[in-house]
Design a protein around this motif. Structure first.
Motif, PDB file in Angstrom:
ATOM      1  N   ARG A 163       0.839  -1.206   0.000  1.00  0.00           N
ATOM      2  CA  ARG A 163       0.000   0.000   0.000  1.00  0.00           C
ATOM      3  C   ARG A 163       0.876   1.259   0.000  1.00  0.00           C
ATOM      4  N   ASP A 164       1.989   1.205   0.727  1.00  0.00           N
ATOM      5  CA  ASP A 164       2.901   2.354   0.800  1.00  0.00           C
ATOM      6  C   ASP A 164       3.847   2.443  -0.395  1.00  0.00           C
ATOM      7  N   LEU A 165       4.074   1.336  -1.079  1.00  0.00           N
ATOM      8  CA  LEU A 165       5.073   1.294  -2.149  1.00  0.00           C
ATOM      9  C   LEU A 165       4.719   2.230  -3.301  1.00  0.00           C
ATOM     10  N   GLU A 166       5.678   3.110  -3.597  1.00  0.00           N
ATOM     11  CA  GLU A 166       5.632   3.933  -4.806  1.00  0.00           C
ATOM     12  C   GLU A 166       6.810   3.464  -5.648  1.00  0.00           C
ATOM     13  N   THR A 167       6.525   2.694  -6.687  1.00  0.00           N
ATOM     14  CA  THR A 167       7.618   2.143  -7.481  1.00  0.00           C
ATOM     15  C   THR A 167       8.460   3.284  -8.057  1.00  0.00           C
ATOM     16  N   PRO A 168       9.763   3.073  -8.161  1.00  0.00           N
ATOM     17  CA  PRO A 168      10.663   4.154  -8.589  1.00  0.00           C
ATOM     18  C   PRO A 168      10.733   4.367 -10.097  1.00  0.00           C
ATOM     19  N   THR A 169       9.678   4.073 -10.791  1.00  0.00           N
ATOM     20  CA  THR A 169       9.620   4.240 -12.240  1.00  0.00           C
ATOM     21  C   THR A 169       9.891   5.697 -12.617  1.00  0.00           C
ATOM     22  N   GLY A 170      10.827   5.890 -13.530  1.00  0.00           N
ATOM     23  CA  GLY A 170      11.127   7.230 -14.021  1.00  0.00           C
ATOM     24  C   GLY A 170      12.061   8.040 -13.142  1.00  0.00           C
ATOM     25  N   GLU A 171      12.479   7.486 -12.024  1.00  0.00           N
ATOM     26  CA  GLU A 171      13.414   8.198 -11.150  1.00  0.00           C
ATOM     27  C   GLU A 171      14.851   7.992 -11.657  1.00  0.00           C
ATOM     28  N   PRO A 172      15.748   8.923 -11.320  1.00  0.00           N
ATOM     29  CA  PRO A 172      17.135   8.788 -11.785  1.00  0.00           C
ATOM     30  C   PRO A 172      17.886   7.651 -11.084  1.00  0.00           C
ATOM     31  N   ARG A 173      18.807   7.048 -11.823  1.00  0.00           N
ATOM     32  CA  ARG A 173      19.721   6.030 -11.297  1.00  0.00           C
ATOM     33  C   ARG A 173      18.983   4.908 -10.570  1.00  0.00           C
ATOM     34  N   VAL A 174      18.032   4.277 -11.282  1.00  0.00           N
ATOM     35  CA  VAL A 174      17.276   3.155 -10.718  1.00  0.00           C
ATOM     36  C   VAL A 174      17.373   1.969 -11.664  1.00  0.00           C
ATOM     37  N   LEU A 175      17.657   0.818 -11.088  1.00  0.00           N
ATOM     38  CA  LEU A 175      17.618  -0.450 -11.812  1.00  0.00           C
ATOM     39  C   LEU A 175      16.516  -1.279 -11.179  1.00  0.00           C
ATOM     40  N   THR A 176      15.589  -1.767 -11.992  1.00  0.00           N
ATOM     41  CA  THR A 176      14.527  -2.647 -11.506  1.00  0.00           C
ATOM     42  C   THR A 176      14.846  -4.062 -11.954  1.00  0.00           C
ATOM     43  N   VAL A 177      14.812  -4.980 -10.989  1.00  0.00           N
ATOM     44  CA  VAL A 177      15.056  -6.395 -11.300  1.00  0.00           C
ATOM     45  C   VAL A 177      13.948  -7.239 -10.689  1.00  0.00           C
ATOM     46  N   ASN A 178      13.751  -8.405 -11.257  1.00  0.00           N
ATOM     47  CA  ASN A 178      12.775  -9.352 -10.750  1.00  0.00           C
ATOM     48  C   ASN A 178      13.394 -10.067  -9.554  1.00  0.00           C
ATOM     49  N   ALA A 179      12.804  -9.896  -8.388  1.00  0.00           N
ATOM     50  CA  ALA A 179      13.359 -10.466  -7.160  1.00  0.00           C
ATOM     51  C   ALA A 179      13.263 -11.980  -7.111  1.00  0.00           C
ATOM     52  N   THR A 180      12.532 -12.597  -8.041  1.00  0.00           N
ATOM     53  CA  THR A 180      12.472 -14.060  -8.061  1.00  0.00           C
ATOM     54  C   THR A 180      13.561 -14.668  -8.940  1.00  0.00           C
ATOM     55  N   ASP A 181      14.327 -13.837  -9.633  1.00  0.00           N
ATOM     56  CA  ASP A 181      15.467 -14.351 -10.387  1.00  0.00           C
ATOM     57  C   ASP A 181      16.499 -14.903  -9.407  1.00  0.00           C
ATOM     58  N   PRO A 182      17.355 -15.814  -9.845  1.00  0.00           N
ATOM     59  CA  PRO A 182      18.392 -16.339  -8.949  1.00  0.00           C
ATOM     60  C   PRO A 182      19.313 -15.212  -8.464  1.00  0.00           C
ATOM     61  N   TRP A 183      19.722 -15.294  -7.178  1.00  0.00           N
ATOM     62  CA  TRP A 183      20.559 -14.227  -6.597  1.00  0.00           C
ATOM     63  C   TRP A 183      21.808 -13.934  -7.425  1.00  0.00           C
ATOM     64  N   PRO A 184      22.533 -14.945  -7.884  1.00  0.00           N
ATOM     65  CA  PRO A 184      23.735 -14.617  -8.676  1.00  0.00           C
ATOM     66  C   PRO A 184      23.416 -13.803  -9.932  1.00  0.00           C
ATOM     67  N   SER A 185      22.298 -14.095 -10.574  1.00  0.00           N
ATOM     68  CA  SER A 185      21.907 -13.337 -11.769  1.00  0.00           C
ATOM     69  C   SER A 185      21.569 -11.896 -11.413  1.00  0.00           C
ATOM     70  N   ILE A 186      20.889 -11.710 -10.284  1.00  0.00           N
ATOM     71  CA  ILE A 186      20.552 -10.359  -9.837  1.00  0.00           C
ATOM     72  C   ILE A 186      21.823  -9.571  -9.560  1.00  0.00           C
ATOM     73  N   VAL A 187      22.752 -10.195  -8.839  1.00  0.00           N
ATOM     74  CA  VAL A 187      24.010  -9.515  -8.510  1.00  0.00           C
ATOM     75  C   VAL A 187      24.788  -9.185  -9.775  1.00  0.00           C
ATOM     76  N   ASP A 188      24.844 -10.107 -10.720  1.00  0.00           N
ATOM     77  CA  ASP A 188      25.524  -9.830 -11.995  1.00  0.00           C
ATOM     78  C   ASP A 188      24.893  -8.626 -12.690  1.00  0.00           C
ATOM     79  N   ALA A 189      23.563  -8.570 -12.715  1.00  0.00           N
ATOM     80  CA  ALA A 189      22.862  -7.452 -13.364  1.00  0.00           C
ATOM     81  C   ALA A 189      23.154  -6.135 -12.649  1.00  0.00           C
ATOM     82  N   VAL A 190      23.157  -6.174 -11.323  1.00  0.00           N
ATOM     83  CA  VAL A 190      23.437  -4.962 -10.547  1.00  0.00           C
ATOM     84  C   VAL A 190      24.853  -4.472 -10.824  1.00  0.00           C
ATOM     85  N   LEU A 191      25.813  -5.379 -10.803  1.00  0.00           N
ATOM     86  CA  LEU A 191      27.211  -4.973 -11.006  1.00  0.00           C
ATOM     87  C   LEU A 191      27.446  -4.453 -12.414  1.00  0.00           C
ATOM     88  N   ALA A 192      26.800  -5.059 -13.419  1.00  0.00           N
ATOM     89  CA  ALA A 192      26.922  -4.569 -14.798  1.00  0.00           C
ATOM     90  C   ALA A 192      26.347  -3.155 -14.903  1.00  0.00           C
TER      91      ALA A 192
END
Length: 164
Positions: free
Chosen positions: A132-161
């Motif tokens: 209810r409180d969540l305001e997704t950061p769509t359109g905000e500067p310096r934001v990466l959105t990832v699917n939290a159900t992806d495997p952790w190593p894949s998420i970390v790889d995407a974040v680091l890239a």
């Protein structure tokens, strides 16, 4: 960016992803939950959602921690829900070059994860209030959105890239 906030609702994996990023980069982990005052922990433990006033001092303290870490030349990874735009703006004011990694998750998956998390003060009954409180950061500067159900190593790889 000298600082990244791993954000999202309870159960999305902020601490796990944040710690994995720190393990790969040598950044300093700031666990947002460790900075909650006892009054917030008691409230959440009782199944009462936090409001803006409850979060204000906590967010200010996290901003101070981000700013002091960056000021010493270190890199910081903060695990923090940062549910609303104004909460993220508080952190941006403290560390203007901060980036945000939004771990997107469905309410059903969040509730499932939280219900199986032993020893944490945040009950699954508060998941609805988080969304209810969540305001997704769509359109905000310096934001990466990832699917939290992806495997952790894949998420970390995407974040680091993205971060580099």
């Amino acid at each position: 960016m000298r600082a990244v906030v791993v954000m999202g609702v309870a159960g999305c994996g902020k601490s796990t992803v944040g710690a994995a990023i720190c393990n790969r980069t040598g950044a300093r982990m700031i666990e947002g939950d460790a900075f909650h005052p006892q009054s917030n922990i008691r409230k959440m433990s009782a199944g009462i959602p936090l409001d803006d006033a409850d979060r204000a001092g906590w967010l200010a303290r996290l901003g101070e921690e981000l700013a002091s870490t960056v000021a010493t030349g270190d890199t910081a990874v903060l695990a923090c829900s940062a549910l609303k735009r104004r909460y993220r703006d508080t952190l941006r004011a403290a560390a203007p070059d901060v980036g945000f990694v939004y771990l997107a998750l469905t309410p059903t998956e969040a509730a499932e994860r939280v219900s199986h998390r032993p020893g944490h003060f945040m009950p699954a009954t508060l998941i609805e209030s988080q969304f209810r409180d969540l305001e997704t950061p769509t359109g905000e500067p310096r934001v990466l959105t990832v699917n939290a159900t992806d495997p952790w190593p894949s998420i970390v790889d995407a974040v680091l890239a993205w971060w580099r």
